[in-house]
Design an enzyme around this catalytic site. Structure first.
Site, PDB file in Angstrom:
ATOM      1  N   CYS A   2       0.825  -1.194   0.000  1.00  0.00           N
ATOM      2  CA  CYS A   2       0.000   0.000   0.000  1.00  0.00           C
ATOM      3  C   CYS A   2       0.869   1.257   0.000  1.00  0.00           C
ATOM      4  O   CYS A   2       1.985   1.256   0.510  1.00  0.00           O
ATOM      5  CB  CYS A   2      -0.952   0.088   1.194  1.00  0.00           C
ATOM      6  SG  CYS A   2      -1.931  -1.390   1.434  1.00  0.00           S
ATOM      7  N   ARG A  27       3.023   0.057  -5.412  1.00  0.00           N
ATOM      8  CA  ARG A  27       2.845  -0.627  -4.131  1.00  0.00           C
ATOM      9  C   ARG A  27       1.547  -1.427  -4.061  1.00  0.00           C
ATOM     10  O   ARG A  27       1.306  -2.108  -3.064  1.00  0.00           O
ATOM     11  CB  ARG A  27       2.825   0.398  -2.987  1.00  0.00           C
ATOM     12  CG  ARG A  27       4.181   0.980  -2.743  1.00  0.00           C
ATOM     13  CD  ARG A  27       4.075   2.219  -1.868  1.00  0.00           C
ATOM     14  NE  ARG A  27       5.402   2.596  -1.445  1.00  0.00           N
ATOM     15  CZ  ARG A  27       5.939   2.273  -0.274  1.00  0.00           C
ATOM     16  NH1 ARG A  27       5.248   1.605   0.604  1.00  0.00           N
ATOM     17  NH2 ARG A  27       7.158   2.635   0.019  1.00  0.00           N
ATOM     18  N   TRP A  74      -2.951  -2.692  -1.527  1.00  0.00           N
ATOM     19  CA  TRP A  74      -2.671  -4.087  -1.843  1.00  0.00           C
ATOM     20  C   TRP A  74      -3.284  -4.864  -0.672  1.00  0.00           C
ATOM     21  O   TRP A  74      -2.830  -4.756   0.457  1.00  0.00           O
ATOM     22  CB  TRP A  74      -1.164  -4.344  -1.940  1.00  0.00           C
ATOM     23  CG  TRP A  74      -0.844  -5.735  -2.387  1.00  0.00           C
ATOM     24  CD1 TRP A  74      -0.771  -6.188  -3.672  1.00  0.00           C
ATOM     25  CD2 TRP A  74      -0.522  -6.858  -1.551  1.00  0.00           C
ATOM     26  NE1 TRP A  74      -0.445  -7.529  -3.681  1.00  0.00           N
ATOM     27  CE2 TRP A  74      -0.289  -7.959  -2.400  1.00  0.00           C
ATOM     28  CE3 TRP A  74      -0.426  -7.032  -0.172  1.00  0.00           C
ATOM     29  CZ2 TRP A  74       0.043  -9.221  -1.916  1.00  0.00           C
ATOM     30  CZ3 TRP A  74      -0.093  -8.293   0.314  1.00  0.00           C
ATOM     31  CH2 TRP A  74       0.136  -9.370  -0.562  1.00  0.00           C
ATOM     32  N   ASN A  98      -0.463   1.760   5.886  1.00  0.00           N
ATOM     33  CA  ASN A  98       0.339   0.776   5.159  1.00  0.00           C
ATOM     34  C   ASN A  98       0.960  -0.120   6.215  1.00  0.00           C
ATOM     35  O   ASN A  98       1.675   0.362   7.091  1.00  0.00           O
ATOM     36  CB  ASN A  98       1.427   1.500   4.348  1.00  0.00           C
ATOM     37  CG  ASN A  98       2.502   0.555   3.840  1.00  0.00           C
ATOM     38  OD1 ASN A  98       2.236  -0.616   3.604  1.00  0.00           O
ATOM     39  ND2 ASN A  98       3.704   1.072   3.668  1.00  0.00           N
ATOM     40  N   GLY A  99       0.680  -1.432   6.158  1.00  0.00           N
ATOM     41  CA  GLY A  99       1.228  -2.354   7.154  1.00  0.00           C
ATOM     42  C   GLY A  99       0.157  -3.325   7.596  1.00  0.00           C
ATOM     43  O   GLY A  99      -0.861  -3.501   6.911  1.00  0.00           O
ATOM     44  N   GLU A 478      14.756 -18.008 -12.087  1.00  0.00           N
ATOM     45  CA  GLU A 478      14.275 -16.669 -12.463  1.00  0.00           C
ATOM     46  C   GLU A 478      13.368 -16.749 -13.693  1.00  0.00           C
ATOM     47  O   GLU A 478      12.341 -16.070 -13.759  1.00  0.00           O
ATOM     48  CB  GLU A 478      15.483 -15.750 -12.700  1.00  0.00           C
ATOM     49  CG  GLU A 478      15.195 -14.406 -13.351  1.00  0.00           C
ATOM     50  CD  GLU A 478      14.273 -13.487 -12.554  1.00  0.00           C
ATOM     51  OE1 GLU A 478      13.889 -13.827 -11.416  1.00  0.00           O
ATOM     52  OE2 GLU A 478      13.912 -12.429 -13.096  1.00  0.00           O
ATOM     53  N   LYS A 482       9.588 -15.426 -13.606  1.00  0.00           N
ATOM     54  CA  LYS A 482       9.097 -14.403 -14.548  1.00  0.00           C
ATOM     55  C   LYS A 482       7.858 -14.899 -15.276  1.00  0.00           C
ATOM     56  O   LYS A 482       6.877 -14.182 -15.401  1.00  0.00           O
ATOM     57  CB  LYS A 482      10.146 -14.101 -15.617  1.00  0.00           C
ATOM     58  CG  LYS A 482      11.257 -13.166 -15.350  1.00  0.00           C
ATOM     59  CD  LYS A 482      11.035 -11.701 -15.423  1.00  0.00           C
ATOM     60  CE  LYS A 482      10.597 -11.134 -14.114  1.00  0.00           C
ATOM     61  NZ  LYS A 482      11.537 -11.116 -13.047  1.00  0.00           N
ATOM     62  N   GLU A 485       4.817 -15.115 -12.947  1.00  0.00           N
ATOM     63  CA  GLU A 485       4.397 -13.774 -12.494  1.00  0.00           C
ATOM     64  C   GLU A 485       3.487 -13.081 -13.490  1.00  0.00           C
ATOM     65  O   GLU A 485       2.495 -12.478 -13.109  1.00  0.00           O
ATOM     66  CB  GLU A 485       5.628 -12.862 -12.354  1.00  0.00           C
ATOM     67  CG  GLU A 485       6.278 -12.832 -11.016  1.00  0.00           C
ATOM     68  CD  GLU A 485       7.446 -11.843 -10.990  1.00  0.00           C
ATOM     69  OE1 GLU A 485       7.538 -11.104 -10.019  1.00  0.00           O
ATOM     70  OE2 GLU A 485       8.268 -11.807 -11.941  1.00  0.00           O
ATOM     71  N   HIS A 501      15.424 -36.672  -9.754  1.00  0.00           N
ATOM     72  CA  HIS A 501      15.031 -36.915  -8.356  1.00  0.00           C
ATOM     73  C   HIS A 501      13.599 -36.468  -8.091  1.00  0.00           C
ATOM     74  O   HIS A 501      13.274 -36.060  -6.982  1.00  0.00           O
ATOM     75  CB  HIS A 501      16.008 -36.209  -7.417  1.00  0.00           C
ATOM     76  CG  HIS A 501      17.408 -36.723  -7.565  1.00  0.00           C
ATOM     77  ND1 HIS A 501      17.795 -37.972  -7.145  1.00  0.00           N
ATOM     78  CD2 HIS A 501      18.500 -36.162  -8.147  1.00  0.00           C
ATOM     79  CE1 HIS A 501      19.069 -38.163  -7.438  1.00  0.00           C
ATOM     80  NE2 HIS A 501      19.520 -37.079  -8.046  1.00  0.00           N
ATOM     81  N   LYS A 601       4.930  -4.144  -6.752  1.00  0.00           N
ATOM     82  CA  LYS A 601       6.363  -4.041  -7.017  1.00  0.00           C
ATOM     83  C   LYS A 601       7.169  -3.916  -5.737  1.00  0.00           C
ATOM     84  O   LYS A 601       8.291  -4.378  -5.645  1.00  0.00           O
ATOM     85  CB  LYS A 601       6.633  -2.845  -7.930  1.00  0.00           C
ATOM     86  CG  LYS A 601       8.073  -2.777  -8.359  1.00  0.00           C
ATOM     87  CD  LYS A 601       8.243  -2.242  -9.738  1.00  0.00           C
ATOM     88  CE  LYS A 601       9.672  -2.418 -10.217  1.00  0.00           C
ATOM     89  NZ  LYS A 601      10.011  -3.810 -10.536  1.00  0.00           N
TER      90      LYS A 601
END
Ligand code: G6P
Length: 606
Positions: A2, A27, A74, A98-99, A478, A482, A485, A501, A601
């Site tokens: 947020c 945010r 968020w 925010n929190g 990565e 990506k 996401e 395995h 982000k």
């Protein structure tokens, strides 16, 4: 997460708040809202979804007033709905937060005993309700806010606005960042300096536990113990110009394309001598440390994981990499001979910041590798190494990742030099290889058309596997991260040698498997694993150079031919097809590339 913003101004607050929120949308973008004091009365407007919806709502239902607070959300507690959007209001109080208020259930029980019931599912509303209850007990707005804050557990950046009080805002911080901005007869509040960029560059950052009482005449600061304190006012260098897509369809594609230039800048900044001396050689005694601990989250943690191979292979320095959310609670032993490195694009990630605080005072030094130099992580570190990627807007990190790798490569080189781990000749070769990276990245961008063809088919699958060995193993992680996401395709990365395995059980004729196989010392081994997949019908997307493709590319589903570059720094170049594959697959699927669902982000809650 947020983002919060506030103004006690001379002009209408709504457009100023919306402008600040636009800079904070990274945010979160589940909902947005503003509240103002208009003719002495609190009023608010809120809208579900992105800020543009709030903007449209404000056109039809304008909100007057020169004092206000705003929020972009968020969701943590309570679904993304208009009712759960901030600002939250109760009686004479409006609040943005925010929190996470961890004891909100206990506070609700207390409020219920006074017949005060919540109207939303959020933790934040409890703060407004409690503050309003304190007002009803005869406390002044300032006392009510102080009493409320004293009862909160968890993390917060809070801004309170009061009915009937056009010239008062109370803000507080614990665990989440907050900045107070100074204007000429106006005062501002924001989650970061960027939010206030078009209003002021004169900033005071609240410290942990601080509370500030703000009027148009200025701000008074109090520490966690309630004592009046002076907090430094500084002029920060943040760019107010809005960042545009420069003709690209998405910020992500622009940021991918920028990499040859930003990487060249970063590498030049550190290899040209003076800066390396000032920032690294004279600041860090890498011969005196016996291990490095690198801590980060998400993509930044994968940059650390790649760098682990470099530090160990080139400098003979053991490296432990940990994700911050685990590290911070594990109580790992950190000695005075441990160098700790915290890598973060935003410099605000709550877990990374907490991990840093755990190490401060224990480690030989705390080093920050950050993009945002006016960030909490940068401010609390002994040594700050900027990555110079420029503003990164797309939620999926691209250019920040490769610039983080470039800075970590320079650090690994410096460690090798200081520790005498490599001959001068080897160091020179590694250095000249690093100078070549930007132009090789430009060549790698030439795979774009071929990757679009692959992506058009990959987009029709529900799952994908990424394989790599050595320093290309974290890159496989990565690549998978990506892809999931932004395209929402389920993807997993594995060390190629680990395939048999377990993951090999997933292979059938429907499973695309991306294999990172540069023609290096690991090539034959990786190709053996690739053959094991092909023997079971898996669809191989082989990413290799001309030599690798000519040796083992036959019968693969697709081949992406990369520039020839047998070097430790090859993962920087191989990052490009990982990014392009995710990007084009997401475009093919029509997802929201720059603001994918459920993500933000900057992750400022744990
Ligand atoms: C979020 C972002 C990622 C980023 C991670 C760490 O998950 O979506 O792109 O890698 O946070 O963020 P930081 O700002 O600390 O690098």
């Amino acid at each position: 997460m947020c983002g919060i913003v506030g103004v006690l101004g001379k002009h209408q607050a709504a457009p100023i708040l919306v402008d600040g929120l636009r800079r904070l949308e990274y945010r979160g973008y589940d909902s947005a809202g503003i509240a103002t004091v208009n003719n002495g009365q609190l009023d608010r407007r809120r809208a579900l979804g992105k800020l543009v919806n709030l903007n449209d709502h404000l056109v039809l239902h304008p909100l007057a007033g020169t004092s206000g607070i705003g929020h972009t959300r968020w969701a943590t507690h309570g679904a993304a709905t208009t009712a759960n959007a901030h600002p939250h209001a109760s009686g004479r109080i409006a609040v943005v937060h925010n929190g996470i208020i961890e004891n909100f259930r206990e506070l609700r029980v207390f409020l219920a005993s006074h017949k005060i019931e919540p109207q939303t599912e959020t933790d934040t509303e409890t703060v407004a309700m409690l503050a309003d209850w304190h007002l009803s007990q005869g406390l002044s707005p300032i006392e009510a806010a102080k009493e409320t804050i004293a009862r909160l557990e968890g993390a917060y950046a809070l801004a309170f606005l009061f009915d009937g009080e056009d010239d008062l805002m109370i803000v507080a911080r614990k665990g989440s960042p907050l900045a107070v901005g100074w204007g000429d007869g106006e005062m501002f509040v924001g989650s970061d300096a960027l939010a206030l960029a078009s209003m002021t560059n004169e900033i005071t950052y609240l410290e942990e536990g601080d509370l500030a009482i703000i009027t148009r005449a200025g701000a008074d600061f109090f520490d966690a113990g309630g004592c009046a304190v002076t907090r430094q006012r500084r002029t920060v260098a943040v760019d107010a110009t809005s960042v545009d897509k420069a003709g690209h369809r998405h910020f992500m594609s622009k940021e991918i394309a920028e990499q040859p230039v930003v990487l060249a800048n970063t590498i030049k900044f550190y290899l040209d001598g003076q800066k390396r001396r000032e920032l690294i050689s004279e600041n860090l005694d890498l011969a005196a440390v016996d291990r490095v601990v690198m801590v980060a989250c998400g993509t930044a943690s994968l940059a650390c994981f790649v760098a682990k191979y470099w530090f160990e292979q080139i400098a003979g320095l053991p490296v432990e990499v940990d994700i911050a959310s685990e590290f911070r609670y594990r109580e790992p032993p950190i000695s005075g001979r441990t160098l700790t490195i915290f890598v973060s694009q935003s410099g605000e990630t709550a877990d990374t910041l907490a991990a840093l605080r755990y190490c401060a005072g224990k480690a030989s030094q705390v080093v920050a590798v950050v993009n945002v130099i006016e960030s909490s992580i940068a401010r609390e570190s002994d040594v700050v190494l900027p990555i110079h990627a420029g503003p990164e807007i797309g939620v999926a990190s691209t250019k920040a990742f490769t610039c983080q790798l470039a800075v970590l490569a320079v650090l690994a080189l410096e460690a090798a030099k200081q520790r005498g781990a490599c001959s001068d000749k080897v160091l020179q070769k590694l250095t000249s290889d690093l100078w070549r990276v930007p132009s090789l990245v430009a060549d790698a961008l030439g795979t774009d058309a071929a990757i679009q063809v692959v992506s058009a088919q990959l987009a029709r699958h529900d799952d994908a596997i990424f394989l790599g060995r050595g320093a290309h193993y974290p890159l496989a992680l990565e690549g998978a991260l990506k892809l999931k996401e932004i395209s929402y395709i389920h993807a997993e990365g594995y060390a190629a040698g680990e395939l048999k395995h377990g993951p090999i059980a997933l292979i059938d004729e429907q499973m695309p498997v991306v294999v990172l196989a540069p023609h290096d010392a690991m090539f034959e081994k990786t190709v053996s694993n690739m053959q094991e997949v092909m023997a079971r019908g898996g669809k191989i997307i082989m990413i290799s150079d001309a030599e690798g493709v000519s040796k083992a590319g036959d019968s693969t589903w697709h081949r992406i031919e990369m520039p020839q570059f047998e070097s430790h720094w090859s993962p920087i170049v191989y990052s490009i097809p990982m990014q392009l594959l995710a990007y084009h697959t997401a475009c093919e699927k029509g997802t929201d590339v720059d603001q994918p669902r459920n993500l933000a982000k900057s992750v400022t809650v744990e």
